[in-house]
Motif scaffolding. Structure first.
Motif, PDB file in Angstrom:
ATOM      1  N   LEU A  22       0.801  -1.037   0.024  1.00  0.00           N
ATOM      2  CA  LEU A  22      -0.033  -0.025  -0.163  1.00  0.00           C
ATOM      3  C   LEU A  22       0.715   1.330  -0.087  1.00  0.00           C
ATOM      4  O   LEU A  22       1.768   1.387   0.943  1.00  0.00           O
ATOM      5  CB  LEU A  22      -0.604   0.187   1.321  1.00  0.00           C
ATOM      6  CG  LEU A  22      -1.880   0.963   1.423  1.00  0.00           C
ATOM      7  CD1 LEU A  22      -3.064   0.650   2.612  1.00  0.00           C
ATOM      8  CD2 LEU A  22      -1.461   2.450   1.620  1.00  0.00           C
ATOM      9  N   TYR A  24       0.925   5.234   0.600  1.00  0.00           N
ATOM     10  CA  TYR A  24       0.053   6.269   0.976  1.00  0.00           C
ATOM     11  C   TYR A  24       1.190   7.465   1.232  1.00  0.00           C
ATOM     12  O   TYR A  24       1.961   7.251   1.914  1.00  0.00           O
ATOM     13  CB  TYR A  24      -0.523   5.776   2.319  1.00  0.00           C
ATOM     14  CG  TYR A  24      -1.480   6.753   2.796  1.00  0.00           C
ATOM     15  CD1 TYR A  24      -2.926   7.042   2.233  1.00  0.00           C
ATOM     16  CD2 TYR A  24      -1.144   7.789   3.765  1.00  0.00           C
ATOM     17  CE1 TYR A  24      -3.731   8.049   2.712  1.00  0.00           C
ATOM     18  CE2 TYR A  24      -1.890   8.735   4.299  1.00  0.00           C
ATOM     19  CZ  TYR A  24      -3.054   8.796   3.757  1.00  0.00           C
ATOM     20  OH  TYR A  24      -4.008   9.981   4.296  1.00  0.00           O
ATOM     21  N   HIS A  86      -7.501  -2.024   0.535  1.00  0.00           N
ATOM     22  CA  HIS A  86      -6.327  -2.060  -0.183  1.00  0.00           C
ATOM     23  C   HIS A  86      -5.886  -3.840  -0.361  1.00  0.00           C
ATOM     24  O   HIS A  86      -5.793  -4.327  -1.119  1.00  0.00           O
ATOM     25  CB  HIS A  86      -5.108  -1.464   0.265  1.00  0.00           C
ATOM     26  CG  HIS A  86      -3.917  -1.840  -0.620  1.00  0.00           C
ATOM     27  ND1 HIS A  86      -3.725  -1.236  -1.839  1.00  0.00           N
ATOM     28  CD2 HIS A  86      -2.697  -2.587  -0.238  1.00  0.00           C
ATOM     29  CE1 HIS A  86      -2.708  -1.785  -2.091  1.00  0.00           C
ATOM     30  NE2 HIS A  86      -2.047  -2.524  -1.280  1.00  0.00           N
ATOM     31  N   ASP A  89      -8.293  -5.554  -2.389  1.00  0.00           N
ATOM     32  CA  ASP A  89      -8.847  -5.186  -3.751  1.00  0.00           C
ATOM     33  C   ASP A  89      -8.496  -6.122  -4.636  1.00  0.00           C
ATOM     34  O   ASP A  89      -7.346  -6.638  -4.741  1.00  0.00           O
ATOM     35  CB  ASP A  89      -8.108  -3.924  -3.720  1.00  0.00           C
ATOM     36  CG  ASP A  89      -8.254  -3.321  -5.200  1.00  0.00           C
ATOM     37  OD1 ASP A  89      -7.580  -3.738  -6.227  1.00  0.00           O
ATOM     38  OD2 ASP A  89      -9.288  -2.472  -5.273  1.00  0.00           O
ATOM     39  N   GLN A  92      -5.089  -5.101  -6.580  1.00  0.00           N
ATOM     40  CA  GLN A  92      -3.843  -4.954  -6.055  1.00  0.00           C
ATOM     41  C   GLN A  92      -3.435  -6.142  -5.316  1.00  0.00           C
ATOM     42  O   GLN A  92      -2.307  -6.369  -5.277  1.00  0.00           O
ATOM     43  CB  GLN A  92      -4.166  -3.946  -5.090  1.00  0.00           C
ATOM     44  CG  GLN A  92      -4.216  -2.475  -5.548  1.00  0.00           C
ATOM     45  CD  GLN A  92      -2.971  -1.843  -6.300  1.00  0.00           C
ATOM     46  OE1 GLN A  92      -2.064  -2.014  -5.963  1.00  0.00           O
ATOM     47  NE2 GLN A  92      -3.475  -1.349  -7.633  1.00  0.00           N
TER      48      GLN A  92
END
Length: 141
Positions: A22, A24, A86, A89, A92
């Motif tokens: 992830l 961010y 996430h 997902d 992903q």
């Protein structure tokens, strides 16, 4: 019912690695636990340190280095949900997504023996809100 994130269900744990990290605010997180813990601070350098910290000792490192603000308790569920979205997902993290979908309608419980009564359920007493399990089931729906 899935009672705990152990053995065949270890992948449900926040410590299980993402297939695709992830990213961010320019920082790459290997697990949802790293992301969640890092969001407890606004300090980008500290977030980077947390993102790169070994899984073992991560919670203790954060506890020793971050003083939680009052607003954290209002934000923590949204932060967890963001990371879980996430994690599961389909683009992903397709393997994790498929595993979650394969659980069908089974109730998911984050059973623990460390008395986390907000995110989980105490295995011995059955007490707890099971927020982590509820959020995962919400994503599955």
């Amino acid at each position: 019912m899935i009672l705990q994130f152990q053995n065949e269900y270890r992948w449900l744990s926040n410590f299980h690695p993402f297939e695709t990290p992830l990213v961010y605010d320019g920082v790459e997180y290997p697990t949802n636990e790293h992301f969640y813990q890092a969001m407890k601070t606004e300090d980008k350098e500290l977030r980077l340190t947390i993102a790169n910290h070994p899984t073992k000792g991560l919670k203790q490192f954060v506890e020793d280095n971050i003083k939680l603000g009052k607003k954290w308790h209002q934000e923590k569920t949204g932060v967890m949900l963001f990371g879980l979205r996430h994690k599961f997902d389909p683009e992903q993290n397709p393997i994790l997504h498929k595993k979650l979908m394969d659980t069908g309608n089974i109730r998911i419980q984050e059973g623990n023996n460390w008395r986390d009564l907000f995110w989980g359920v105490d295995i011995k007493t059955g007490e707890g809100q099971n927020m982590l399990g509820l959020l995962i089931m919400e994503i599955r729906r």
